[in-house]
Design a protein around this motif. Structure first.
Motif, mmCIF file in Angstrom:
data_model
loop_
_atom_site.group_PDB
_atom_site.id
_atom_site.type_symbol
_atom_site.label_atom_id
_atom_site.label_comp_id
_atom_site.label_asym_id
_atom_site.label_seq_id
_atom_site.Cartn_x
_atom_site.Cartn_y
_atom_site.Cartn_z
ATOM 1 N N SER A 50 62.035 83.283 17.975
ATOM 2 C CA SER A 50 62.274 82.720 19.300
ATOM 3 C C SER A 50 63.052 83.754 20.104
ATOM 4 N N PRO A 51 62.908 83.762 21.418
ATOM 5 C CA PRO A 51 63.587 84.776 22.232
ATOM 6 C C PRO A 51 65.109 84.665 22.159
ATOM 7 N N GLY A 52 65.776 85.812 22.272
ATOM 8 C CA GLY A 52 67.229 85.813 22.426
ATOM 9 C C GLY A 52 68.041 86.099 21.179
ATOM 10 N N VAL A 53 67.394 86.480 20.066
ATOM 11 C CA VAL A 53 68.170 86.665 18.837
ATOM 12 C C VAL A 53 69.150 87.833 18.973
ATOM 13 N N LEU A 54 68.827 88.820 19.799
ATOM 14 C CA LEU A 54 69.740 89.951 19.999
ATOM 15 C C LEU A 54 71.051 89.476 20.617
ATOM 16 N N LEU A 55 70.966 88.601 21.624
ATOM 17 C CA LEU A 55 72.173 88.058 22.246
ATOM 18 C C LEU A 55 72.955 87.193 21.253
ATOM 19 N N ALA A 56 72.216 86.440 20.428
ATOM 20 C CA ALA A 56 72.876 85.601 19.428
ATOM 21 C C ALA A 56 73.621 86.455 18.411
ATOM 22 N N ALA A 57 73.035 87.599 18.016
ATOM 23 C CA ALA A 57 73.689 88.478 17.055
ATOM 24 C C ALA A 57 74.963 89.085 17.643
ATOM 25 N N ILE A 58 74.901 89.481 18.905
ATOM 26 C CA ILE A 58 76.089 90.040 19.563
ATOM 27 C C ILE A 58 77.188 88.982 19.652
#
Length: 217
Positions: A118-126
């Motif tokens: 799903s979109p946005g995993v990079l922001l979730a990781a940060i």
């Protein structure tokens, strides 16, 4: 019993913390999701229901309430499927509710209990790195999440293997950080805006199959 699972809401290029609260109480069987959720989040209960059914689990014949807190923060996207399912399973006693407190979970559920990107995993990781907690995400996005943060990343292919990993009966491999590929910088014709004469020349060249010789100052 009330179970809590952490996830995030995406607001532009920012991820904000969201707490998924699940209550399973006596009453007429019903499954409600509250907390300013959009249609994609509201449909999550059907995906969660089908995913649990494919694992041989049935929803308890009770009143199930999912609250996405804070309630005044808009919730959009399908990445709430996984934290909702985990909160529900914790409230049902299938998994340890306290153990889930050390993780942020994002991911969409397929009807056969696969955890799909799903979109946005990079922001979730940060965000997980800033909060110093682990991140649970789809297997296909594990490399991206691992590259963005040094926190533990659990990249699971499906809900069953994730539950086994949390129980300690199965060990999911740690994802390797993704590699950033440097793309060659070149002129792009889509950057031609306005300049009707130049656009007309491009149309004529394309229609006639002619070559172009770009000259840059």
């Amino acid at each position: 019993m009330v179970a809590l699972v952490r996830t995030v809401a995406y607001l532009g290029l920012e991820a904000r913390g969201v707490e998924v609260q699940c209550s399973v109480a006596p009453g007429l069987p019903k499954f409600n999701i509250v907390g300013l959720a959009d249609k994609a989040v509201g449909e999550s209960k059907e995906r969660v229901r089908a995913a649990l059914s494919s694992m041989g689990l049935a929803l308890p014949p009770k009143r199930i309430t999912i609250n996405l807190s804070p309630a005044d923060l808009p919730k959009e996207g399908s990445h709430y499927d996984l934290p909702i399912a985990l909160a529900l399973l914790a409230a049902m006693g299938v998994t340890d509710a306290e153990q889930l407190g050390d993780w942020i979970a994002v991911g969409e559920l397929a009807l056969d209990a696969r955890i799909v990107p799903s979109p946005g995993v990079l922001l979730a990781a940060i965000h997980a790195g800033a909060e110093e907690v682990g991140l649970i995400c789809p297997k296909g996005q594990g490399a991206e999440a691992r590259w963005a943060s040094e926190v533990p990343v659990c990249a699971a292919p499906d809900l069953a293997s994730l539950l086994n990993h949390l129980k300690g009966t199965q060990r999911l491999p740690d994802p390797e950080p993704g590699v950033v590929e440097n793309q060659a910088v070149a002129a792009d014709l889509k950057q031609v805006k306005g300049q009707e004469t130049a656009k007309r020349a491009l149309e004529i060249a394309a229609a006639g199959g002619h070559n172009l010789l770009p000259l840059f100052p």
